[in-house]
Design a protein around this motif. Structure first.
Motif, PDB file in Angstrom:
ATOM      1  N   CYS A   4       0.829  -1.210   0.000  1.00 53.22           N
ATOM      2  CA  CYS A   4       0.000   0.000   0.000  1.00 53.22           C
ATOM      3  C   CYS A   4       0.859   1.254   0.000  1.00 53.22           C
ATOM      4  O   CYS A   4       0.558   2.219  -0.703  1.00 53.22           O
ATOM      5  CB  CYS A   4      -0.919   0.012   1.217  1.00 53.22           C
ATOM      6  N   ILE A   7       2.304   1.600  -3.505  1.00 54.92           N
ATOM      7  CA  ILE A   7       1.300   2.092  -4.454  1.00 54.92           C
ATOM      8  C   ILE A   7       1.043   3.572  -4.234  1.00 54.92           C
ATOM      9  O   ILE A   7       0.938   4.354  -5.186  1.00 54.92           O
ATOM     10  CB  ILE A   7      -0.005   1.275  -4.328  1.00 54.92           C
ATOM     11  N   THR A   8       0.964   3.986  -2.973  1.00 58.57           N
ATOM     12  CA  THR A   8       0.734   5.397  -2.665  1.00 58.57           C
ATOM     13  C   THR A   8       1.899   6.255  -3.166  1.00 58.57           C
ATOM     14  O   THR A   8       1.688   7.298  -3.789  1.00 58.57           O
ATOM     15  CB  THR A   8       0.542   5.596  -1.155  1.00 58.57           C
ATOM     16  N   SER A  11       1.876   6.445  -7.016  1.00 57.30           N
ATOM     17  CA  SER A  11       0.839   7.351  -7.517  1.00 57.30           C
ATOM     18  C   SER A  11       1.203   8.803  -7.230  1.00 57.30           C
ATOM     19  O   SER A  11       0.943   9.686  -8.050  1.00 57.30           O
ATOM     20  CB  SER A  11      -0.526   6.997  -6.935  1.00 57.30           C
ATOM     21  N   ALA A  59      -3.187  11.149  -2.667  1.00 55.92           N
ATOM     22  CA  ALA A  59      -2.852   9.808  -3.173  1.00 55.92           C
ATOM     23  C   ALA A  59      -3.077   8.756  -2.095  1.00 55.92           C
ATOM     24  O   ALA A  59      -3.571   7.658  -2.373  1.00 55.92           O
ATOM     25  CB  ALA A  59      -1.409   9.777  -3.665  1.00 55.92           C
ATOM     26  N   THR A  63      -5.784   5.682  -2.292  1.00 58.64           N
ATOM     27  CA  THR A  63      -5.370   4.285  -2.091  1.00 58.64           C
ATOM     28  C   THR A  63      -6.208   3.634  -0.990  1.00 58.64           C
ATOM     29  O   THR A  63      -6.664   2.499  -1.130  1.00 58.64           O
ATOM     30  CB  THR A  63      -3.875   4.224  -1.732  1.00 58.64           C
ATOM     31  N   TRP A  64      -6.408   4.359   0.107  1.00 59.87           N
ATOM     32  CA  TRP A  64      -7.233   3.838   1.196  1.00 59.87           C
ATOM     33  C   TRP A  64      -8.658   3.564   0.722  1.00 59.87           C
ATOM     34  O   TRP A  64      -9.241   2.528   1.042  1.00 59.87           O
ATOM     35  CB  TRP A  64      -7.249   4.833   2.356  1.00 59.87           C
TER      36      TRP A  64
END
Length: 81
Positions: A4, A7-8, A11, A59, A63-64
């Motif tokens: 996570c 990914i954050t 992004s 971002a 994602t969350w």
């Protein structure tokens, strides 16, 4: 959790890259005009860290939200629900 964060951060880098493309490429000629609609360069330079922090928070929240809604993949917003 590590995925996570990755990914954050990925992004966020894409958002910052697109912001740089816009301001250094597309809007560059507007910075030189005296009656510009933008803030003066000195004031904009002071606000860069705050805007990049806002991009990072955005971002992270996106994602969350994707994890919360169980949205995985990029094709047509597939979800596992």
């Amino acid at each position: 959790m590590r995925r996570c964060v990755g990914i954050t951060l990925l992004s966020w880098i894409v958002i910052v890259g697109f912001d740089l493309f816009q301001n250094a490429g597309v809007f560059a000629r507007f910075w030189l005009e005296p009656g510009s609609a933008f803030f003066p360069p000195e004031k904009m330079f002071e606000q860069i860290p705050l805007s990049y922090l806002a991009f990072l928070i955005s971002a992270g929240m996106l994602t969350w939200l994707m994890l919360r809604l169980k949205v995985f993949g990029w094709k047509r917003g597939h979800s596992l629900a």
